[in-house]
Design an enzyme around this catalytic site. Structure first.
Site, PDB file in Angstrom:
ATOM      1  N   ASP A 113       0.828  -1.216   0.000  1.00  0.00           N
ATOM      2  CA  ASP A 113       0.000   0.000   0.000  1.00  0.00           C
ATOM      3  C   ASP A 113       0.862   1.265   0.000  1.00  0.00           C
ATOM      4  OD1 ASP A 113      -2.391   1.372  -0.010  1.00  0.00           O
ATOM      5  OD2 ASP A 113      -2.664   1.277   2.167  1.00  0.00           O
ATOM      6  N   ARG A 145      -0.661   9.781  -9.506  1.00  0.00           N
ATOM      7  CA  ARG A 145      -0.742   8.542  -8.736  1.00  0.00           C
ATOM      8  C   ARG A 145      -0.157   7.334  -9.468  1.00  0.00           C
ATOM      9  NH1 ARG A 145      -3.973   7.551  -4.533  1.00  0.00           N
ATOM     10  NH2 ARG A 145      -4.335   5.476  -5.390  1.00  0.00           N
ATOM     11  N   SER A 168      -7.679  -5.240  -5.346  1.00  0.00           N
ATOM     12  CA  SER A 168      -8.774  -5.848  -4.580  1.00  0.00           C
ATOM     13  C   SER A 168     -10.093  -5.760  -5.344  1.00  0.00           C
ATOM     14  CB  SER A 168      -8.908  -5.133  -3.230  1.00  0.00           C
ATOM     15  OG  SER A 168      -9.514  -3.860  -3.401  1.00  0.00           O
ATOM     16  N   THR A 169     -11.064  -6.544  -4.882  1.00  0.00           N
ATOM     17  CA  THR A 169     -12.408  -6.474  -5.507  1.00  0.00           C
ATOM     18  C   THR A 169     -13.029  -5.092  -5.277  1.00  0.00           C
ATOM     19  OG1 THR A 169     -13.203  -7.576  -3.486  1.00  0.00           O
ATOM     20  CG2 THR A 169     -13.009  -8.945  -5.451  1.00  0.00           C
ATOM     21  N   ASN A 218     -11.127  -2.269  -5.458  1.00  0.00           N
ATOM     22  CA  ASN A 218     -10.350  -1.261  -6.194  1.00  0.00           C
ATOM     23  C   ASN A 218     -11.000  -0.811  -7.514  1.00  0.00           C
ATOM     24  OD1 ASN A 218      -7.162  -2.564  -5.017  1.00  0.00           O
ATOM     25  ND2 ASN A 218      -8.249  -0.740  -4.308  1.00  0.00           N
ATOM     26  N   ARG A 223       2.068  -4.840   6.093  1.00  0.00           N
ATOM     27  CA  ARG A 223       1.375  -3.788   5.350  1.00  0.00           C
ATOM     28  C   ARG A 223       2.220  -2.520   5.397  1.00  0.00           C
ATOM     29  NH1 ARG A 223      -4.872  -2.356   4.504  1.00  0.00           N
ATOM     30  NH2 ARG A 223      -4.556  -0.569   3.155  1.00  0.00           N
ATOM     31  N   LEU A 280      -6.644  -4.926   7.277  1.00  0.00           N
ATOM     32  CA  LEU A 280      -6.441  -6.005   6.310  1.00  0.00           C
ATOM     33  C   LEU A 280      -7.032  -5.688   4.940  1.00  0.00           C
ATOM     34  CD1 LEU A 280      -7.048  -9.439   8.098  1.00  0.00           C
ATOM     35  CD2 LEU A 280      -5.009  -8.714   6.883  1.00  0.00           C
ATOM     36  N   SER A 281      -7.981  -4.763   4.890  1.00  0.00           N
ATOM     37  CA  SER A 281      -8.627  -4.403   3.622  1.00  0.00           C
ATOM     38  C   SER A 281      -9.050  -5.641   2.817  1.00  0.00           C
ATOM     39  CB  SER A 281      -7.716  -3.507   2.782  1.00  0.00           C
ATOM     40  OG  SER A 281      -7.435  -2.308   3.467  1.00  0.00           O
ATOM     41  N   GLU A 321       1.244 -13.256  12.192  1.00  0.00           N
ATOM     42  CA  GLU A 321       1.845 -12.146  12.939  1.00  0.00           C
ATOM     43  C   GLU A 321       1.777 -10.919  12.030  1.00  0.00           C
ATOM     44  OE1 GLU A 321       2.897 -12.180  16.036  1.00  0.00           O
ATOM     45  OE2 GLU A 321       2.431 -14.316  16.240  1.00  0.00           O
TER      46      GLU A 321
HETATM   47  C1  IPE Z   1      -5.472  -2.618  -0.331  1.00  0.00           C
HETATM   48  O1  IPE Z   1      -5.161  -1.291  -0.432  1.00  0.00           O
HETATM   49  C2  IPE Z   1      -5.423  -3.248  -1.682  1.00  0.00           C
HETATM   50  C3  IPE Z   1      -4.092  -3.367  -2.266  1.00  0.00           C
HETATM   51  C4  IPE Z   1      -2.959  -3.050  -1.712  1.00  0.00           C
HETATM   52  C5  IPE Z   1      -4.083  -3.897  -3.591  1.00  0.00           C
HETATM   53  P1  IPE Z   1      -6.285  -0.168  -0.563  1.00  0.00           P
HETATM   54  O2  IPE Z   1      -5.541   1.098  -0.707  1.00  0.00           O
HETATM   55  O3  IPE Z   1      -7.252  -0.498  -1.637  1.00  0.00           O
HETATM   56  O4  IPE Z   1      -7.020  -0.291   0.820  1.00  0.00           O
HETATM   57  P2  IPE Z   1      -7.914   0.766   1.620  1.00  0.00           P
HETATM   58  O5  IPE Z   1      -8.921   1.302   0.659  1.00  0.00           O
HETATM   59  O6  IPE Z   1      -6.991   1.856   2.100  1.00  0.00           O
HETATM   60  O7  IPE Z   1      -8.491  -0.013   2.751  1.00  0.00           O
HETATM   61  C1  IPE Z   2      -1.600   0.325  -3.372  1.00  0.00           C
HETATM   62  O1  IPE Z   2      -1.358   1.693  -3.377  1.00  0.00           O
HETATM   63  C2  IPE Z   2      -1.790  -0.237  -4.760  1.00  0.00           C
HETATM   64  C3  IPE Z   2      -3.174  -0.581  -5.094  1.00  0.00           C
HETATM   65  C4  IPE Z   2      -4.196  -0.554  -4.309  1.00  0.00           C
HETATM   66  C5  IPE Z   2      -3.396  -1.013  -6.447  1.00  0.00           C
HETATM   67  P1  IPE Z   2      -2.545   2.732  -3.363  1.00  0.00           P
HETATM   68  O2  IPE Z   2      -2.899   3.069  -4.770  1.00  0.00           O
HETATM   69  O3  IPE Z   2      -3.672   2.228  -2.541  1.00  0.00           O
HETATM   70  O4  IPE Z   2      -1.849   3.958  -2.677  1.00  0.00           O
HETATM   71  P2  IPE Z   2      -2.507   4.934  -1.609  1.00  0.00           P
HETATM   72  O5  IPE Z   2      -2.989   4.096  -0.481  1.00  0.00           O
HETATM   73  O6  IPE Z   2      -3.629   5.639  -2.305  1.00  0.00           O
HETATM   74  O7  IPE Z   2      -1.391   5.835  -1.214  1.00  0.00           O
HETATM   75 MG    MG Z   3      -4.098   2.376  -0.555  1.00  0.00          MG
END
Ligand code: IPE
Ligand code: IPE
Ligand code: MG
Length: 258
Positions: free
Chosen positions: A35, A48, A80-81, A83, A203, A210-211, A222
């Site tokens: 993340d 981004r 993720s589902t 995203n 993470r 855990l998202s 752990e």
């Molecule tokens: C979790 O990250 C999914 C991935 C790292 C692929 P997100 O950025 O989507 O999670 P939230 O929205 O902050 O919970």
């Molecule tokens: C994780 O980084 C990658 C994916 C979820 C695909 P993010 O895109 O969620 O980055 P932040 O959390 O917005 O900084």
């Molecule tokens: Mg994120």
């Protein structure tokens, strides 16, 4: 209180991190929620998507580290589902990135004896991507080194719902009796069947959740969190997570093993 949750990079260490690693106590299965790509990019005044591009470089480094230290299973969360809620341009960028990552890396993964596997609703991905992912799995299926699972269009709840439906239909058809349903039956109906549960869940980027990642498989994992955004995450920090993991007292509901 919060301070304790995060690792401290500033702590002075006399011995280099790889010397602190106990090679006989490595986690068998490491999960990573990669993340912070977006925050990394916007923090630098970039768009981004450049964060996602930078994140791929980190992933290559961490995979190499797993190969070097013989960490048997690495499962990373790539999409993720949930995203799909992001702007279409970002989603499209990510889909193209998965495709180019594979095209660029597949030969090297074969040389490194890596077996790649995708978990999630892979067949619902757009265009030719499902075929590309399956082809990569097929090409590496006999490799015996690191098992590299990439979660794409993955949701832990969705995985459990699908497992429940499969099990219910086996019961309905008379192939399975209700009293035979146990942990193993559920395990066997998950994407990770035949794999041990997650030992260490990492993470990056400061969020402590855990998202929807590997809900069942992380039951006794752990957890290790860092404020570092994924593009800045290093092999040293990864090894630090493992060294910290090795100091934890994993009781599994029993009494201390130390
Ligand atoms: C979790 O990250 C999914 C991935 C790292 C692929 P997100 O950025 O989507 O999670 P939230 O929205 O902050 O919970
Ligand atoms: C994780 O980084 C990658 C994916 C979820 C695909 P993010 O895109 O969620 O980055 P932040 O959390 O917005 O900084
Ligand atoms: Mg994120």
């Amino acid at each position: 209180m919060l301070k304790k949750i995060f690792s401290s990079k500033k702590e002075k260490r006399d011995i280099s991190i790889d010397k602190q690693l106990d090679l006989n106590k490595l986690p068998q299965h490491v999960g990573i929620i990669m993340d912070g790509n977006g925050r990394w990019a916007t923090g630098k005044g970039l768009i981004r998507t450049s964060g996602h591009k930078a994140g791929v470089k980190t992933l290559k480094k961490i995979l190499k580290t797993c190969i070097k230290y013989n960490i048997p299973i690495l499962t990373v969360y790539a999409f993720s589902t949930e995203n799909w809620k992001r702007p279409m341009t970002e989603v499209n960028f990510l889909m193209n990135l998965f495709s180019s990552f594979l095209a660029e890396q597949i030969d090297e993964m074969c040389e490194d004896n890596v077996r790649i596997h995708f978990i999630g609703r892979v067949d619902e991905l757009p265009g030719n991507l499902p075929n590309e992912l399956h082809a990569a799995e097929e090409r590496t299926k006999n490799n015996t080194g690191v098992r590299f699972n990439v979660a794409v269009n993955y949701g832990g709840r969705d995985e459990i719902v699908t497992a429940v439906k499969n099990i219910a239909s086996e019961v309905q058809s008379g192939d399975l009796s209700i009293d035979k349903i146990d942990d193993k039956v559920i395990d066997d109906n998950l994407y990770t069947k035949d794999l041990p549960p997650v030992d260490l869940m990492i993470r990056t980027s400061g969020d402590i959740r855990l998202s929807n990642f590997l809900l069942w498989q992380a039951a006794y994992a752990e957890f290790w969190f860092t404020k570092t955004n994924w593009p800045d995450f290093s092999s040293e920090e990864f090894l630090q997570a493992i060294v910290d993991f090795q100091k934890r007292d994993r009781r599994f509901g029993g009494l201390s093993s130390k």
